[in-house]
Scaffold this active site. Structure first.
Site, short mmCIF file in Angstrom:
data_model
loop_
_atom_site.label_atom_id
_atom_site.label_comp_id
_atom_site.label_asym_id
_atom_site.label_seq_id
_atom_site.Cartn_x
_atom_site.Cartn_y
_atom_site.Cartn_z
N ASN A 1 16.65 4.89 43.63
CA ASN A 1 17.86 5.75 43.41
C ASN A 1 17.10 7.29 43.68
OD1 ASN A 1 19.97 7.43 42.43
ND2 ASN A 1 19.59 6.69 40.23
N SER B 1 11.68 4.88 33.90
CA SER B 1 10.31 5.27 33.91
C SER B 1 9.67 4.44 34.60
CB SER B 1 9.84 5.82 32.60
OG SER B 1 10.30 6.92 32.25
N GLU C 1 19.23 -0.01 31.58
CA GLU C 1 18.59 1.41 31.48
C GLU C 1 18.63 1.79 30.44
OE1 GLU C 1 17.73 2.70 35.89
OE2 GLU C 1 19.69 3.46 35.20
N LYS D 1 18.62 9.72 43.76
CA LYS D 1 19.40 10.92 43.06
C LYS D 1 19.63 12.07 43.90
CE LYS D 1 17.86 9.17 38.65
NZ LYS D 1 17.37 9.46 37.48
N HIS E 1 25.76 4.83 36.50
CA HIS E 1 24.79 5.46 35.90
C HIS E 1 24.87 6.33 35.01
CE1 HIS E 1 20.93 7.48 36.12
NE2 HIS E 1 20.44 6.48 36.77
N GLU F 1 23.68 9.04 34.14
CA GLU F 1 23.80 10.58 34.41
C GLU F 1 25.18 10.64 34.77
OE1 GLU F 1 20.50 10.80 37.35
OE2 GLU F 1 19.15 10.63 35.53
N GLY G 1 13.65 9.08 33.16
CA GLY G 1 13.05 10.19 33.58
C GLY G 1 12.13 10.95 32.48
P1 PGA Z 1 13.74 7.02 36.43
O1 PGA Z 1 15.12 6.99 36.89
O2 PGA Z 1 12.84 5.84 37.01
O3 PGA Z 1 13.29 8.46 37.06
O4 PGA Z 1 13.34 7.08 34.73
C1 PGA Z 1 15.64 5.55 36.65
C2 PGA Z 1 17.20 5.81 36.93
O5 PGA Z 1 17.69 6.84 36.54
O6 PGA Z 1 17.90 4.81 37.55
#
Ligand code: PGA
Length: 258
Positions: free
Chosen positions: A9, A209, A166, A11, A94, A96, A172
């Site tokens: 992803n 992460s 997740e 982003k 997601h 976010e 993140g």
């Molecule tokens: P990350 O993000 O690997 O940077 O923690 C995962 C995600 O948001 O799908």
């Protein structure tokens, strides 16, 4: 054993030049990897990345989709438009998007339905926040999200959905969940789907992460089929190492089982 599903992803990262460079490097480094590797770049570079993954072992995915086929929805992208560009997958719900863009469980349900109808595989993100985890509500929260996401589906459609567990506190942050905890949630998701349909089970990924140095822990879990990777998918070497480490860890597991 099914091939593992490893999703990058990107982003809101990568301009055209960077996206082409990253996709080209992955096409090269992963050309013979027995995994299903999906790149989810921003909408603006889906077209050039589609040209690179075409006729390769990589697949294309988007990070969001609208549920209508067409219409006066300024700024939105229809499922058929993604299919037209060569997308096979789309990330839905997601955290976010839920957190910053007001995406609700009902939006997620509509998007999942529309994605499947267009022939896309939705990758639905579910997970608890830190306070919910502290209160022991992880499985209850995820169960509700799974039910909501599949609310509009016919039972036979459900096995086509991919879930990504997740935990919000792991995204993140550099703080990943424990492999066994993630596997327990994945088992709960599968159990819930088992109550809703007898047509088959779903694939479940872990995200939050994920890095090359922790991915083996997730690959070793029986209930996880792959990973959804954010930050570490922006670098070709790191993402390649994640895919290769997953495959190696799964190979070890299969050997141990014999
Ligand atoms: P990350 O993000 O690997 O940077 O923690 C995962 C995600 O948001 O799908």
């Amino acid at each position: 054993m099914d091939r593992p599903l490893l999703v990058g992803n990107w982003k809101m990262h990568k301009d055209r030049e960077e996206a082409v460079a990253l996709a080209s490097a992955l096409r090269e480094s992963l050309h013979d990897a027995p995994a299903e590797v999906v790149l989810c770049p921003p909408f603006t570079v889906l077209y050039p990345v589609a040209g690179i993954v075409k006729d390769s072992s990589l697949y294309l995915g988007a990070q969001n989709v609208h549920w209508q086929r067409a219409g006066a929805y300024t700024g939105e992208i229809a499922p058929g438009m993604l299919v037209d560009l060569g997308c096979r997958y789309v990330i839905v719900g997601h955290s976010e998007r839920r957190q910053w863009f007001g995406e609700t469980d009902e939006h997620v349900a509509r998007k999942v339905k529309a994605a499947l109808e267009a022939g896309l595989t939705p990758i639905v993100c579910v997970g608890e926040n830190w306070e919910e985890r502290q209160r022991g509500e992880t499985e209850a929260k995820v169960t509700l999200q799974v039910r909501a996401a599949t609310a509009w589906l016919a039972p036979e459609e459900m096995p086509r959905v991919v879930f990504a567990y997740e935990p919000l506190w792991a995204i993140g942050t550099g703080r990943n969940a424990e492999g066994a905890d993630a596997a327990a949630v994945a088992a709960r998701i599968r159990e819930e789907i088992g109550k809703l349909t007898s047509a088959g089970t779903v694939r479940v990924l872990y995200g939050g992460s994920v890095k090359a140095d922790n991915v083996a822990e997730f690959a070793a879990q029986p209930h996880l089929n792959g990973a959804l990777v954010g930050g570490a998918s922006l670098d070709a070497q790191q993402f390649t190492a994640i895919v290769q480490t997953w495959l190696a860890a799964e190979g070890d597991l299969a050997r141990d089982a014999r």
